[in-house]
Design a protein around this motif. Structure first.
Motif, PDB file in Angstrom:
ATOM      1  N   PHE A  16      36.718  36.078  38.233  1.00  0.00           N
ATOM      2  CA  PHE A  16      35.485  36.283  37.923  1.00  0.00           C
ATOM      3  C   PHE A  16      34.631  35.094  38.495  1.00  0.00           C
ATOM      4  O   PHE A  16      34.224  34.895  39.335  1.00  0.00           O
ATOM      5  CB  PHE A  16      35.059  36.429  36.812  1.00  0.00           C
ATOM      6  CG  PHE A  16      35.795  38.068  36.565  1.00  0.00           C
ATOM      7  CD1 PHE A  16      35.941  39.074  37.260  1.00  0.00           C
ATOM      8  CD2 PHE A  16      35.314  38.560  34.993  1.00  0.00           C
ATOM      9  CE1 PHE A  16      35.954  40.451  36.683  1.00  0.00           C
ATOM     10  CE2 PHE A  16      35.643  39.821  35.017  1.00  0.00           C
ATOM     11  CZ  PHE A  16      35.826  41.082  35.979  1.00  0.00           C
ATOM     12  N   VAL A  19      35.515  34.658  42.298  1.00  0.00           N
ATOM     13  CA  VAL A  19      34.461  36.216  43.250  1.00  0.00           C
ATOM     14  C   VAL A  19      32.922  35.159  42.958  1.00  0.00           C
ATOM     15  O   VAL A  19      31.922  35.295  44.245  1.00  0.00           O
ATOM     16  CB  VAL A  19      34.677  36.939  41.912  1.00  0.00           C
ATOM     17  CG1 VAL A  19      33.527  38.346  42.987  1.00  0.00           C
ATOM     18  CG2 VAL A  19      35.753  37.685  42.791  1.00  0.00           C
ATOM     19  N   ALA A  20      32.044  35.151  41.617  1.00  0.00           N
ATOM     20  CA  ALA A  20      31.260  34.734  41.101  1.00  0.00           C
ATOM     21  C   ALA A  20      30.696  33.263  42.434  1.00  0.00           C
ATOM     22  O   ALA A  20      29.143  32.843  42.975  1.00  0.00           O
ATOM     23  CB  ALA A  20      30.604  34.202  40.419  1.00  0.00           C
ATOM     24  N   CYS A  23      30.190  34.863  46.247  1.00  0.00           N
ATOM     25  CA  CYS A  23      29.161  35.074  45.910  1.00  0.00           C
ATOM     26  C   CYS A  23      27.801  34.213  46.496  1.00  0.00           C
ATOM     27  O   CYS A  23      26.274  34.518  47.045  1.00  0.00           O
ATOM     28  CB  CYS A  23      29.514  36.274  45.357  1.00  0.00           C
ATOM     29  SG  CYS A  23      30.101  37.798  44.962  1.00  0.00           S
ATOM     30  N   LEU A 203      22.862  38.651  43.819  1.00  0.00           N
ATOM     31  CA  LEU A 203      23.780  39.144  43.937  1.00  0.00           C
ATOM     32  C   LEU A 203      24.771  39.396  43.490  1.00  0.00           C
ATOM     33  O   LEU A 203      25.829  39.912  43.759  1.00  0.00           O
ATOM     34  CB  LEU A 203      23.956  37.392  42.535  1.00  0.00           C
ATOM     35  CG  LEU A 203      25.341  36.963  42.349  1.00  0.00           C
ATOM     36  CD1 LEU A 203      25.572  35.839  43.364  1.00  0.00           C
ATOM     37  CD2 LEU A 203      25.168  35.932  41.156  1.00  0.00           C
ATOM     38  N   GLY A 207      28.343  40.618  45.444  1.00  0.00           N
ATOM     39  CA  GLY A 207      29.114  41.379  44.765  1.00  0.00           C
ATOM     40  C   GLY A 207      29.565  42.375  44.873  1.00  0.00           C
ATOM     41  O   GLY A 207      31.049  42.422  44.643  1.00  0.00           O
ATOM     42  N   SER A 262      35.954  28.768  47.531  1.00  0.00           N
ATOM     43  CA  SER A 262      36.246  29.714  46.711  1.00  0.00           C
ATOM     44  C   SER A 262      37.492  30.187  46.995  1.00  0.00           C
ATOM     45  O   SER A 262      38.282  30.784  46.335  1.00  0.00           O
ATOM     46  CB  SER A 262      34.893  30.459  46.242  1.00  0.00           C
ATOM     47  OG  SER A 262      34.640  30.942  47.667  1.00  0.00           O
ATOM     48  N   THR A 309      33.226  43.950  38.895  1.00  0.00           N
ATOM     49  CA  THR A 309      33.827  42.856  39.731  1.00  0.00           C
ATOM     50  C   THR A 309      32.348  42.202  40.189  1.00  0.00           C
ATOM     51  O   THR A 309      31.487  41.389  40.060  1.00  0.00           O
ATOM     52  CB  THR A 309      34.694  42.954  40.660  1.00  0.00           C
ATOM     53  OG1 THR A 309      35.902  43.325  40.700  1.00  0.00           O
ATOM     54  CG2 THR A 309      34.614  41.398  41.817  1.00  0.00           C
ATOM     55  N   ALA A 313      30.293  39.028  38.973  1.00  0.00           N
ATOM     56  CA  ALA A 313      29.139  38.318  40.123  1.00  0.00           C
ATOM     57  C   ALA A 313      28.233  37.899  39.118  1.00  0.00           C
ATOM     58  O   ALA A 313      27.895  36.398  39.796  1.00  0.00           O
ATOM     59  CB  ALA A 313      29.322  38.371  40.955  1.00  0.00           C
ATOM     60  N   THR A 314      27.426  38.327  38.884  1.00  0.00           N
ATOM     61  CA  THR A 314      25.898  38.118  38.532  1.00  0.00           C
ATOM     62  C   THR A 314      25.531  37.505  37.214  1.00  0.00           C
ATOM     63  O   THR A 314      24.947  36.426  36.801  1.00  0.00           O
ATOM     64  CB  THR A 314      24.840  39.415  37.921  1.00  0.00           C
ATOM     65  OG1 THR A 314      25.694  40.043  37.156  1.00  0.00           O
ATOM     66  CG2 THR A 314      25.526  40.313  39.681  1.00  0.00           C
ATOM     67  N   ALA A 317      29.085  31.943  37.946  1.00  0.00           N
ATOM     68  CA  ALA A 317      30.236  30.932  38.320  1.00  0.00           C
ATOM     69  C   ALA A 317      30.663  29.156  37.650  1.00  0.00           C
ATOM     70  O   ALA A 317      31.047  29.651  36.481  1.00  0.00           O
ATOM     71  CB  ALA A 317      30.509  30.322  39.782  1.00  0.00           C
TER      72      ALA A 317
END
Length: 345
Positions: A16, A19-20, A23, A203, A207, A262, A309, A313-314, A317
């Motif tokens: 996560f 991915v965050a 994104c 976001l 995502g 990333s 997922t 992402a919202t 990070a």
């Protein structure tokens, strides 16, 4: 069993986080290209200047706001003020590149479709007062002081607001300017809230798109982490590498190339993780034939995995970085170091 849960949590948190971060990098590119900050800032400025039944946070509608509304007129005139135009980013495309190379390019900063992404309260106050003075000057051409210019304005909420500032300041223009600056700062606090909520929605869409394109199915990843101790161990090592990376400990998460960084970390993930196409749930070898109902359930679970997922992402990070930074010491039985740094929001 407790370590299994902990390792799975660390593994999912690492996925996560990456991915965050990816994104967030894509979001920054979109926000910069479309000037979302500038548009939101100017929407906030319009909403505090325009009278009528407008509510703070709504884009002015032609059916509600007249072009002759004093606040609307002031807002448009302020866009043409040198203090504002000087802060509008200059457009630069392929054509501009060749014009720049041959010294034939002219500045293109304008108020047509580009807005400044940041404005100091003092700049806003000076621009507003100067614009009011110039827009509502005396018809006989004589010099107009600010109080007279405001008196020349048609009746409106903006006129009432400005007059109240001057009255409370006892005619002291410096105090009135400070009051306008405070008014602006208060409104911009709310505008920051709009931008954060809107970017969270953006976001989520980014995502979800990333989850679908790269098939980042949280449910399948969870299953793989739960079943495979080797994969869990590799993910724990990856999480440890991430949290110990100097560039992250220096609180420079927002200053680096998020997409490139990333991607580099995603490429280092175990190849046995069920990410990518075809979907892991549909590509099991030697699996027994499935009924239509089973296929439907697999498809629904896949969509749910994507939604998980996208929702992760919202969270951002920094949230996932902070989480795995706290889980790793628990796994090793140690305690987090005091003053441990973490990425900025």
């Amino acid at each position: 069993m407790n370590f299994v849960f902990l390792d799975v949590a660390i593994g999912l948190g690492t996925i996560f986080f990456l991915v965050a971060m990816f994104c967030a990098g894509v979001q920054e590119v979109i926000a910069g290209y479309l000037n979302l900050r500038g548009k939101t800032l100017w929407e906030g400025i319009q909403s505090i200047l325009i009278a009528g039944d407008m509510k703070l946070g709504n884009t002015p509608a032609k059916a509600v706001v007249s072009s002759e509304d004093p606040g609307n007129k002031i807002a448009q005139d302020m866009l043409m003020h040198p203090l504002i135009r000087g802060q509008v980013p200059d457009k630069f495309g392929i054509r501009d590149l060749f014009q720049w190379l041959f010294s034939s390019r002219q500045p293109t900063a304008n108020s047509g479709d580009t807005k400044p992404s940041y404005l100091k309260s003092a700049t806003f106050a000076i621009t507003l007062l100067d614009t009011v003075r110039k827009t509502y000057k005396n018809t006989n051409g004589n010099p107009t002081d600010l109080s007279q210019a405001i008196a020349n304005m048609p009746d409106s909420e903006l006129k009432t607001t400005l007059q109240s500032f001057i009255t409370k300041a006892g005619g002291d223009m410096d105090k009135a300017q400070k009051a306008i600056e405070a008014w602006f700062d208060e409104a911009m606090d709310r505008v920051s809230g709009w931008y954060k909520r809107r970017t969270q929605a953006l976001l989520f869409l980014i995502g979800l798109t990333v989850a679908v394109i790269f098939n980042v199915d949280s449910i399948q990843i969870f299953k793989q982490l739960w079943r495979e101790p080797t994969v869990r161990e590799m993910m724990v090592k990856q999480a440890d590498n991430i949290t110990s990376t100097a560039i992250l400990q220096d609180n420079s998460l927002q200053d680096m190339d998020l997409v490139a960084q990333s991607q580099k970390m995603l490429n280092a993930l175990p190849p046995s993780l069920p990410m990518g196409w075809p979907a892991a749930a549909w590509s099991e070898k030697n699996a027994a034939p499935k009924t239509d109902w089973q296929w439907l359930c697999d498809a629904l679970l896949l969509v749910v995995g994507w939604l998980i997922t996208a929702s992760a992402a919202t969270m951002g990070a920094p949230f996932w970085f902070d989480l795995i930074s706290k889980l790793l010491p628990l796994r090793s039985g140690g305690k987090p170091a005091s003053g441990e740094a973490k990425p900025k929001q």
